[in-house]
Design a protein around this motif. Structure first.
Motif, PDB file in Angstrom:
ATOM      1  N   ASP A 106       0.823  -1.235  -0.229  1.00 33.96           N
ATOM      2  CA  ASP A 106      -0.012  -0.158   0.126  1.00 33.96           C
ATOM      3  C   ASP A 106       0.925   1.230   0.091  1.00 33.96           C
ATOM      4  OD1 ASP A 106      -1.929   1.938   0.441  1.00 33.96           O
ATOM      5  OD2 ASP A 106      -2.483   1.326   2.172  1.00 33.96           O
ATOM      6  N   VAL A 107       1.071   1.963  -1.017  1.00 34.08           N
ATOM      7  CA  VAL A 107       1.919   3.036  -1.244  1.00 34.08           C
ATOM      8  C   VAL A 107       1.038   4.288  -1.462  1.00 34.08           C
ATOM      9  CG1 VAL A 107       3.917   3.892  -2.442  1.00 34.08           C
ATOM     10  CG2 VAL A 107       3.859   1.511  -2.322  1.00 34.08           C
ATOM     11  N   LEU A 108       1.364   5.409  -0.788  1.00 32.48           N
ATOM     12  CA  LEU A 108       0.910   6.742  -1.100  1.00 32.48           C
ATOM     13  C   LEU A 108       2.208   7.420  -1.630  1.00 32.48           C
ATOM     14  CD1 LEU A 108      -0.905   8.876  -1.188  1.00 32.48           C
ATOM     15  CD2 LEU A 108      -0.746   9.303   1.222  1.00 32.48           C
ATOM     16  N   ALA A 109       2.315   7.623  -2.737  1.00 30.85           N
ATOM     17  CA  ALA A 109       3.541   8.309  -3.337  1.00 30.85           C
ATOM     18  C   ALA A 109       3.112   9.795  -3.594  1.00 30.85           C
ATOM     19  CB  ALA A 109       3.866   7.731  -4.637  1.00 30.85           C
ATOM     20  N   THR A 110       3.814  10.720  -3.305  1.00 27.14           N
ATOM     21  CA  THR A 110       3.445  12.252  -3.566  1.00 27.14           C
ATOM     22  C   THR A 110       4.819  12.919  -3.994  1.00 27.14           C
ATOM     23  OG1 THR A 110       4.241  13.206  -1.380  1.00 27.14           O
ATOM     24  CG2 THR A 110       1.929  12.367  -1.612  1.00 27.14           C
ATOM     25  N   ASP A 111       4.651  14.167  -4.739  1.00 24.70           N
ATOM     26  CA  ASP A 111       5.592  14.890  -5.209  1.00 24.70           C
ATOM     27  C   ASP A 111       5.376  16.446  -5.210  1.00 24.70           C
ATOM     28  OD1 ASP A 111       8.727  14.155  -6.737  1.00 24.70           O
ATOM     29  OD2 ASP A 111       7.674  16.279  -7.208  1.00 24.70           O
ATOM     30  N   ALA A 112       6.099  17.358  -5.081  1.00 25.84           N
ATOM     31  CA  ALA A 112       5.567  18.756  -5.152  1.00 25.84           C
ATOM     32  C   ALA A 112       5.465  19.053  -6.647  1.00 25.84           C
ATOM     33  CB  ALA A 112       6.528  19.610  -4.469  1.00 25.84           C
ATOM     34  N   GLU A 113       6.074  18.319  -7.645  1.00 26.58           N
ATOM     35  CA  GLU A 113       6.062  18.800  -8.983  1.00 26.58           C
ATOM     36  C   GLU A 113       5.342  17.832  -9.751  1.00 26.58           C
ATOM     37  OE1 GLU A 113       6.854  21.488  -9.590  1.00 26.58           O
ATOM     38  OE2 GLU A 113       8.066  22.109  -8.220  1.00 26.58           O
ATOM     39  N   ALA A 114       4.588  16.841  -9.060  1.00 23.72           N
ATOM     40  CA  ALA A 114       3.538  15.940  -9.786  1.00 23.72           C
ATOM     41  C   ALA A 114       2.820  16.476 -10.732  1.00 23.72           C
ATOM     42  CB  ALA A 114       2.951  15.022  -8.777  1.00 23.72           C
TER      43      ALA A 114
END
Length: 271
Positions: A157-165
């Motif tokens: 279960d991965v929650l992936a985030t990025d400021a430049e997504a």
């Protein structure tokens, strides 16, 4: 060593016939396979030890994984060195060939922008899964989502985030996206998800992001894959925060990295 059976393109977007990156990756693999056909090792000027092809230095299960992992095609045939103990080997990949052995190889920076700045192995994915022990994972600064894609394929279960997504401004990745990466701010995301294990893979160099994120996080576990203090990841404040408030609980049993880097994978818990 088996030859690759994976399409060498980008699974998130699908491999497109004639795609320049797919052609570059496939062509490099084919050229290196021919290079190794009549030799077992390469000698680089200035290096006392001979280089072998990477696939000869990895455990068999990692070779099987690599043959179906887009990042590792064509890296299975890049020159590499192995050292460390038998129980915890270090395998380092070189992105050069000796003069006279053919055209230059795609460099680390070029391949890392397509895939990830950290080299993935089956051993590392197994180790991460064990460290999580069924918990969810929050990856901040996830970039192209390459590691998130690999872990989701294993049921994590991965929650992936990025400021430049979903923008064109991310200077650390190329145009590929392997899985969903949500727009987000690392520190705010870490504060909002103390139930997940915080994960940072090669956080940006000389940037307060990693330190701010670690301070904001209130959960119990941190997976860090990156360089050591004074290296090419994070800043001094991050490592001060890490050594003051966290202790290493487990280290990945296989270190696979580019030659000249010092990155390791470690799971930390709060002191």
């Amino acid at each position: 060593m088996t030859e690759p059976t994976a399409a060498p393109g980008h699974p998130g977007a699908g491999t497109v016939a004639g795609d320049p990156t797919a052609l570059m990756v496939a062509g490099t693999a084919e050229r290196l396979i021919r290079l190794w056909a009549d030799r077992d090792e390469l000698h680089h000027p200035g290096w006392g030890r001979p280089f072998r092809q990477l696939g000869d230095l990895l455990p068999e299960r990692d070779v099987e994984f690599a043959a179906h992992n887009p990042q590792m095609v064509p890296l299975l045939w890049y020159p590499a060195l192995r050292h460390g103990s038998r129980a915890r080997p270090v395998v380092e990949v070189f992105d050069h060939l000796p003069a006279g052995t053919g055209p230059a190889l795609p460099r680390r920076q070029e391949l890392s922008r397509v895939y990830s700045w950290a080299l993935a192995s089956r051993t590392a994915l197994d180790w991460i899964t064990t460290c999580l022990d069924g918990r969810g994972l929050l990856e901040v600064g996830a970039g192209s989502g390459y590691w998130a894609w690999l872990l989701r394929a294993r049921g994590v279960d991965v929650l992936a985030t990025d400021a430049e997504a979903r923008t064109e401004r991310n200077g650390f990745t190329d145009r590929f996206q392997y899985t969903e990466v949500r727009p987000g701010r690392a520190a705010a995301d870490a504060a909002a998800h103390p139930d997940r294990v915080l994960t940072m893979l090669w956080p940006p160099h000389r940037d307060p992001m990693a330190a701010d994120t670690l301070r904001a996080y209130r959960g119990p576990g941190l997976l860090y894959l990156g360089d050591r203090p004074g290296g090419l990841c994070a800043d001094r404040d991050f490592f001060t925060e890490l050594t003051t408030h966290w202790r290493p609980l487990s280290r990945c049993p296989l270190t696979l990295r580019w030659l000249g880097n010092r990155d390791t994978a470690t799971y930390f818990v709060r002191r």
